[in-house]
Design an enzyme around this catalytic site. Structure first.
Site, short mmCIF file in Angstrom:
data_model
loop_
_atom_site.label_atom_id
_atom_site.label_comp_id
_atom_site.label_asym_id
_atom_site.label_seq_id
_atom_site.Cartn_x
_atom_site.Cartn_y
_atom_site.Cartn_z
N CYS A 233 0.81 -1.22 0.00
CA CYS A 233 0.00 0.00 0.00
C CYS A 233 0.84 1.27 0.00
O CYS A 233 0.29 2.36 -0.08
CB CYS A 233 -0.96 -0.01 1.19
SG CYS A 233 -2.37 -1.11 0.92
N LYS B 187 0.26 3.40 -3.22
CA LYS B 187 -0.93 4.21 -3.44
C LYS B 187 -0.56 5.63 -3.87
O LYS B 187 0.44 6.19 -3.41
CB LYS B 187 -1.73 4.32 -2.14
CG LYS B 187 -2.84 3.31 -1.97
CD LYS B 187 -3.70 3.68 -0.77
CE LYS B 187 -4.91 2.78 -0.65
NZ LYS B 187 -5.77 3.20 0.48
N SER C 17 -17.83 9.25 -1.41
CA SER C 17 -17.88 9.21 0.05
C SER C 17 -16.51 8.95 0.68
O SER C 17 -16.38 8.96 1.90
CB SER C 17 -18.84 8.11 0.51
OG SER C 17 -18.26 6.83 0.31
N HIS D 97 -8.35 -11.50 -14.66
CA HIS D 97 -7.80 -10.90 -15.88
C HIS D 97 -6.31 -10.66 -15.69
O HIS D 97 -5.87 -10.27 -14.61
CB HIS D 97 -8.50 -9.57 -16.19
CG HIS D 97 -8.09 -8.95 -17.48
ND1 HIS D 97 -8.42 -9.50 -18.71
CD2 HIS D 97 -7.34 -7.86 -17.76
CE1 HIS D 97 -7.92 -8.75 -19.68
NE2 HIS D 97 -7.26 -7.75 -19.12
N SER D 98 -5.54 -10.90 -16.74
CA SER D 98 -4.09 -10.71 -16.67
C SER D 98 -3.61 -9.93 -17.88
O SER D 98 -4.20 -10.00 -18.96
CB SER D 98 -3.38 -12.07 -16.61
OG SER D 98 -3.63 -12.81 -17.81
N ASP E 222 -10.69 0.30 7.33
CA ASP E 222 -9.45 -0.45 7.51
C ASP E 222 -8.27 0.48 7.28
O ASP E 222 -8.33 1.42 6.49
CB ASP E 222 -9.39 -1.70 6.63
CG ASP E 222 -9.45 -1.42 5.14
OD1 ASP E 222 -10.01 -0.37 4.75
OD2 ASP E 222 -8.96 -2.26 4.36
#
Length: 341
Positions: free
Chosen positions: A13, A16, A44, A135-136, A222
């Site tokens: 992460c 990001k 939101s 999907h690749s 989270d």
């Protein structure tokens, strides 16, 4: 297997886009026709989209994928899947189906891809879901994740921004995985610290979410790439303030000395820069500040619950073996949004 993935400097992460960049883009997108059954959409800043199908069933949709933050392909697959599945749990929902999202170099050993997908499949199965395809595409680096569909009762959705003054804030996992993974990348993390971090990242938030459902959860999110303070900022939503007791925040022991050694991420510094106007620290050591800004991969759930229920929920989470703690209190809006003391 003996094969490893070349470590990606923006793995997990930490890859990001910054919250400020995303807000700048999203606020300019055309909103389109409003649909009363779209209970939660991208505007939101919540963890997933929720669409009502009937009076009793709403669909939860989410997806997440990123480059590896560990060298072991099987472990990376488990972590990436747990991270993607987490958004359904943060909404109070149950996982039903998942689709693989794969970017993989054509000249890399396909056994590595097999191990990544095996790790992901194991976590989907643990979640009680069905891996239904995917999907690749060929790419110059490895990226993996899931598109996930879950269900939730329309009256029992956990929004991320409906906390109420007086609510206690409860965090279900320890912080510090981004800092520990950074230390591991330069061979400065102990095996014990790295094992603790990877075990936490690979652990589903399923038990935490299910344990909370007998309580009155006003808000839940989270903790992922925007760090504890970034996701707390989204929870306050410019409507409330909160006081965080840093001494009660669960933190992996090694993260503090590693932060003091400046084993930090660029994403953590982006979080600090973005959140600076909203956070006030009082006698907090530099290392603890960094832990609170640290981007988490597959981090824990942060609940806002009424004060009379906080101790009971905490006991329930701890009975599940989780390192949960009451970390703060929501208050009426003040001059500063987040006070850390």
């Amino acid at each position: 297997m003996g094969e490893t993935i070349t470590f990606c400097k923006g793995g997990g992460c930490t890859a990001k886009l910054g919250a400020g960049v995303l807000s700048h883009i999203l606020e300019r997108l055309p909103k389109g026709k409003q649909d009363a059954d779209l209970l939660i959409g991208y505007d939101s800043k919540d963890d997933a989209a929720v669409y009502r199908i009937t009076d009793d069933i709403a669909v939860v949709q989410t997806l997440d994928f990123f480059p590896p933050m560990v060298d072991d392909p099987f472990l990376f697959g488990k972590i990436a899947a747990a991270n993607a599945l987490s958004d359904v749990y943060a909404m109070g929902g149950d996982v039903k189906t998942a689709l693989n999202i794969v970017c993989f170099p054509e000249d890399m050993d396909l056994n590595i891809l097999g191990e990544i997908m095996r790790g992901g499949a194991e976590k989907v199965q643990e979640a009680g879901g069905i891996l239904a395809g995917g999907h690749s595409i060929a790419d110059d680096s490895v990226k993996y994740g899931l598109s996930v569909t879950g269900i939730v009762h329309p009256q029992h959705i956990y929004p991320n921004n409906q906390a109420q003054p007086g609510d206690r804030l409860i965090l279900s996992k320890k912080l510090g995985v981004g800092i520990i993974c950074t230390a591991a990348r330069i061979q400065q993390a102990s095996k014990a610290a790295f094992d603790e971090a990877t075990a936490s990242m690979a652990m589903l938030n399923k038990r935490a979410s299910e344990a909370s459902r007998k309580f009155e959860v006003h808000a839940c999110t989270d903790i992922t790439g925007f760090g504890f303070l970034g996701h707390l900022h989204e929870m306050m939503d410019q409507k409330h303030s909160c006081y965080i007791d840093a001494a009660h925040v669960p933190v992996m022991e090694a993260a503090i000395p590693y932060a003091d050694e400046f084993y930090l991420t660029a994403a953590g510094q982006k979080n600090r820069n973005h959140l600076e106007p909203y956070v006030s620290f009082s006698n907090i050591p530099f290392a603890m500040e960094e832990v609170l800004f640290d981007p988490q991969t597959s981090g824990g759930l942060l609940f806002a619950v009424p004060p009379k229920q906080a101790d009971q929920l905490l006991a329930q989470l701890q009975a599940e073996g989780l390192p949960a703690a009451i970390v703060g209190t929501v208050v009426e809006k003040e001059d500063v949004e987040i006070f850390v003391r």
